[in-house]
Structure formats: structure tokens, C-alpha cells
Scaffold this active site. Structure first.
Site, PDB file in Angstrom:
ATOM      1  N   HIS A  14       0.831  -1.219   0.000  1.00 28.78           N
ATOM      2  CA  HIS A  14       0.000   0.000   0.000  1.00 28.78           C
ATOM      3  C   HIS A  14       0.858   1.260   0.000  1.00 28.78           C
ATOM      4  CE1 HIS A  14      -4.010  -1.820   0.268  1.00 28.78           C
ATOM      5  NE2 HIS A  14      -3.402  -2.775   0.938  1.00 28.78           N
ATOM      6  N   THR A  15       2.040   1.146  -0.530  1.00 30.51           N
ATOM      7  CA  THR A  15       2.924   2.307  -0.666  1.00 30.51           C
ATOM      8  C   THR A  15       2.929   2.833  -2.104  1.00 30.51           C
ATOM      9  OG1 THR A  15       4.658   0.660  -0.901  1.00 30.51           O
ATOM     10  CG2 THR A  15       4.544   1.786   1.210  1.00 30.51           C
ATOM     11  N   ASP A  16       2.564   1.982  -3.062  1.00 28.63           N
ATOM     12  CA  ASP A  16       2.740   2.397  -4.472  1.00 28.63           C
ATOM     13  C   ASP A  16       1.883   3.603  -4.840  1.00 28.63           C
ATOM     14  OD1 ASP A  16       0.402   0.833  -4.537  1.00 28.63           O
ATOM     15  OD2 ASP A  16       0.996  -0.351  -6.292  1.00 28.63           O
ATOM     16  N   GLY A  71      -4.024 -13.012  -4.191  1.00 26.89           N
ATOM     17  CA  GLY A  71      -3.103 -11.902  -3.915  1.00 26.89           C
ATOM     18  C   GLY A  71      -1.834 -11.987  -4.744  1.00 26.89           C
ATOM     19  N   SER A 125      -1.890 -11.239  -7.979  1.00 22.58           N
ATOM     20  CA  SER A 125      -2.108 -10.314  -9.100  1.00 22.58           C
ATOM     21  C   SER A 125      -2.413 -10.985 -10.413  1.00 22.58           C
ATOM     22  CB  SER A 125      -0.889  -9.420  -9.295  1.00 22.58           C
ATOM     23  OG  SER A 125      -0.881  -8.512  -8.294  1.00 22.58           O
ATOM     24  N   SER A 126      -3.360 -11.899 -10.377  1.00 20.57           N
ATOM     25  CA  SER A 126      -3.767 -12.512 -11.641  1.00 20.57           C
ATOM     26  C   SER A 126      -4.373 -11.454 -12.560  1.00 20.57           C
ATOM     27  CB  SER A 126      -4.752 -13.647 -11.393  1.00 20.57           C
ATOM     28  OG  SER A 126      -5.855 -13.179 -10.659  1.00 20.57           O
ATOM     29  N   ASP A 180       1.745  -3.981  -9.496  1.00 23.70           N
ATOM     30  CA  ASP A 180       1.476  -5.320 -10.035  1.00 23.70           C
ATOM     31  C   ASP A 180       1.747  -5.383 -11.536  1.00 23.70           C
ATOM     32  OD1 ASP A 180       0.630  -5.601  -7.478  1.00 23.70           O
ATOM     33  OD2 ASP A 180      -1.508  -5.681  -7.957  1.00 23.70           O
TER      34      ASP A 180
HETATM   35  C1  GLA Z   1      -2.916  -4.390  -4.933  1.00 27.42           C
HETATM   36  C2  GLA Z   1      -2.709  -3.250  -5.943  1.00 27.42           C
HETATM   37  C3  GLA Z   1      -1.277  -2.730  -5.900  1.00 27.42           C
HETATM   38  C4  GLA Z   1      -0.842  -2.413  -4.478  1.00 27.42           C
HETATM   39  C5  GLA Z   1      -1.174  -3.563  -3.529  1.00 27.42           C
HETATM   40  C6  GLA Z   1      -0.920  -3.206  -2.092  1.00 27.42           C
HETATM   41  O1  GLA Z   1      -2.187  -5.507  -5.304  1.00 27.42           O
HETATM   42  O2  GLA Z   1      -3.007  -3.677  -7.244  1.00 27.42           O
HETATM   43  O3  GLA Z   1      -1.148  -1.608  -6.734  1.00 27.42           O
HETATM   44  O4  GLA Z   1      -1.380  -1.198  -4.037  1.00 27.42           O
HETATM   45  O5  GLA Z   1      -2.533  -3.971  -3.647  1.00 27.42           O
HETATM   46  O6  GLA Z   1       0.425  -2.975  -1.893  1.00 27.42           O
END
Ligand code: GLA
Length: 388
Positions: free
Chosen positions: A32-34, A120, A122-123, A168
Site C-alpha cells: 500500500h505504498t505504491d 493476492g 495479481s492474476s 502489479d
Molecule cells: C494491490 C494493488 C497494488 C498495491 C497492492 C498493495 O495488489 O493492485 O497496486 O497497491 O494492492 O500494496
């Protein structure tokens, strides 16, 4: 997978496809930093989404999902959000290309793969990246990788409704075998950091909880961070995002206004610091130092950012006192999915067995475990005769 996609393409579209794959990702630290202009440390994994694609002689888009065994057909002149979820990822990409006035015509596309959905990993980003990479190739659009990343991210915003950051899609496109990537999400400069982990592997423990709350809560977190920044800006107009904010600023300007927003912002500021320290430890080969920060990261995600869930907390708590586990935390957006663990190779099997048993007993659910192998980013996987 390659062969399966090829066969299905023959079956459904009676032609030879161009095949492209784009991987899922892990994120070692920096969650949650991006979208706060901060840092992340993702790596591509060796599980990918595959796309088989070929041109049509008309202006139609024919999609087929292997997972859902469903078709979706539309015309290029009417690309709109679908009520079904899966077509929105490819359609969002097509919409981006149209907005950018890239010259595409009708095509057939098959979507399949090995990245588990909702874990989690990122599919969705892997789908977007595979689709844009494939269309770029098929129509020779000459779009650079970073621009494809940004368009894939935009596709997720507009068609999937998640205001995600860039991590992602970046990781899926730019991954490199054996390396994590330290990405500065403000400048988009990045550095490949070798993942030389000697006797340690990355183990993913999947809660098998699908993160259904994730999109609405995700967007709320984003707003809360924005609100914190606005309060700080009133006194420090030079501040653009939480990246520029210090704990002192938060104490003075945010804490008196709202305790929840204060916690959210403090987590982000601390997580950026943890990432920089953790990454330095990784470069020194001190995995215990990195692992310690991963545990702290989980604590922050759970208590301050409040994006964990009982199952994720249970799994991190379970491994915390086991000497073979150097670090663990929830990974990705939250509310389900996997924990990422740094585990001594010799103890992986016993850890998975014990965690599985305990998880079943306490949470009444099955645990799935993967040893994550690091892989490389999006690429064409077959020889394809270009027909232009
Ligand atoms: C999801 C979002 C990313 C990122 C993460 C948390 O995967 O797609 O952009 O914010 O949550 O770090």
C-alpha cells in the site's frame, strides 16, 4: 499451458495463435505504498497468465476464458464494461488502446493460466499485461514497456473499478529471473536486486479466502491517505504525497483531526522506511534483518492499516515463533489471499504440514502452500508468422 492454449485456439477459432505470457508477482515488502508515491519490492513468479491471439477480418473482438469456459463477443465500436468480471480485464485494455488511438482491428483471444485468482498474486494485472503485450505484438503498435504498464493499470481503474497503484502491472511486465525489483513509484526508476537467499525459499501460504472486500476498502484507503496529505499540505504546500510526509507532520497536523486517518498515514510512512531498511539488509545478505521488517509490516497492515483478516493474522502468528521462519506478512491488497514467508529450505515441508493442520483446526479451512520460484516478465512464447 502453451500447448493447451494452442489446442483451444484451434478448436474455437481454427487458426494458429500468437502466444504471450505474463506472470503473477510476489511483493517482499512495501505494501500500500505504491499509490502513495513510495517504494515497493516485488518479483515476478514462475506462474503466468497465457494469451493466445490472432487477427480477424472484421471489427469484432471474440474472447474466450479457459477458467470460466465462456465466450464474450463485442464489436470494436462498442467496447463497454461487462456485467461479468473476467471480460473487463481484456476489454479495459482494448479501451485504453482506443483512447490512445492505436490502430487495432478485430481479433480472437483466448485467456488461461496458472496464476490462482484471488490469492493476492495479481492474476488481474497478469491478464492485463498479457493482453496489452499480445495486442502490441499482433498489431505492431510499438508501445514501450512502461507505457504498457501504465495503460494496463488504467484499464484496471476504469473497467475493474479498482484504483490500484502501479506495482502489479510493473512487476508482471518487468520481472527478471532471480531478481526482485526496487521500484520508486514516484519517478518510476527501478533497480534489480538479486534474490540470493542461500538456504531460504519464499513460501506462500494461501488462506483460500478470496479478497471480496478488497476493491471497496482499497479505494477507501486511498482516499484516507489523500485526506491525510491534504491536512498536511495546509501547512506544508510543498508536500505532494505521503512520500514527503514525516511522522512529526502527522503528529502535529493529522493526529488532532482524525485517529483513523492518522493510523493509516503513519503506517505508510513507516512502511516506506521499513522497505528501504529491509532492502539494504537483503543486499547485505542479512535475511533475518529483512524478515524482522516483514513481521513489523504485517503488524502495521493488521492494526493500523486494517487490511488483514483473522485467517492472515492466524498464519503470521503461527509462524512467528518458529526459528525456521525468518519473516512473514500478508501480501497484496489484503482481506484474504496469501502470506509471504521466508523459510529455511530444510524445514519447508514440516512447516507446511504443521501450518495446514493448525489452520484447519483453528479456522476450519484448507490451507494451500506454494514455494514461489522467481520468473521473468511478459514475453512471446511461440514462433509466430506475422501476417503484415
Ligand atoms: C494491490 C494493488 C497494488 C498495491 C497492492 C498493495 O495488489 O493492485 O497496486 O497497491 O494492492 O500494496
Amino acid at each position: 499451458m502453451n500447448q493447451a492454449i494452442k489446442n483451444l485456439f484451434h478448436e474455437h477459432f481454427h487458426a494458429e495463435p500468437l502466444i504471450v505470457r505474463s506472470p503473477g508477482r510476489v511483493n517482499i515488502i512495501g505494501e500500500h505504498t505504491d499509490y502513495n508515491d513510495g517504494f515497493v519490492l516485488p518479483a515476478a513468479i514462475d506462474k503466468s497468465i497465457y494469451v493466445g491471439i490472432g487477427r480477424r477480418n472484421d471489427e469484432e473482438v471474440h474472447l474466450y476464458s479457459c477458467d470460466f469456459q465462456e465466450h464474450h463477443i463485442c464489436s470494436l465500436s462498442s467496447v463497454v464494461r461487462s456485467d461479468k468480471s473476467w471480460p473487463n480485464y481484456p476489454l479495459g485494455v482494448v479501451d485504453q488502446l482506443q483512447k490512445g488511438e492505436f490502430p487495432i482491428s478485430g481479433f480472437n483471444l483466448i485467456l488461461g493460466g496458472e496464476v490462482p485468482i484471488g490469492a493476492g498474486l495479481s492474476s488481474s494485472a497478469a491478464v492485463e499485461c498479457a493482453v496489452i503485450f499480445a495486442l502490441n505484438e499482433l498489431f505492431d503498435l510499438q508501445i514501450g514497456k512502461m507505457d504498457m504498464v501504465k495503460m494496463a493499470q488504467k484499464a484496471e481503474h476504469t473497467f475493474a473499478g479498482v484504483l490500484c497503484g502501479i506495482m502489479d502491472q510493473f512487476a508482471s511486465m518487468h520481472g527478471k529471473n532471480g531478481f526482485a525489483m526496487k521500484l520508486d513509484c514516484r519517478s518510476l526508476e527501478y533497480e534489480y536486486v538479486p534474490l540470493e537467499m542461500q538456504d531460504v525459499d519464499i513460501v506462500l501460504l494461501n488462506t483460500n479466502i478470496k479478497h471480496s472486500l478488497a476493491s471497496s476498502e482499497y479505494n477507501t484507503r486511498r482516499q484516507q491517505c489523500r485526506q491525510g496529505v491534504e491536512w498536511v499540505q495546509a501547512k506544508h504546500p510543498e508536500v505532494k504525497s505521503l512520500r514527503d510526509v514525516t511522522l512529526d507532520m502527522l503528529d502535529c497536523l493529522v493526529a488532532p483531526k482524525d485517529a483513523t486517518i492518522y493510523k493509516r498515514c503513519r503506517y505508510v510512512v513507516e512502511e516506506n522506511r521499513r522497505l528501504l531498511e529491509g532492502c539494504a539488509e537483503l543486499k547485505k545478505g542479512n535475511l533475518a534483518g529483512l524478515g524482522e521488517r516483514m513481521f513489523q509490516s504485517h503488524e502495521g497492515l493488521s492494526k493500523d492499516y486494517e487490511v488483514s483478516c483473522p485467517e492472515l493474522d492466524f498464519l503470521v502468528g503461527f509462524v512467528k515463533d518458529r526459528p525456521e521462519v525468518l519473516g512473514a506478512r500478508m501480501m497484496g491488497g489484503g482481506f484474504g489471499g496469501c502470506t509471504i514467508n521466508l523459510v529455511k529450505k530444510s524445514a519447508i515441508e514440516s512447516l507446511i504440514a504443521d501450518a495446514g493442520q493448525a489452520y484447519k483446526k483453528e479456522m476450519g479451512r484448507e490451507l494451500t502452500a506454494y514455494v514461489a520460484r522467481i520468473g521473468s516478465g511478459a514475453e512471446v512464447v511461440n514462433e509466430y508468422e506475422k501476417s503484415y
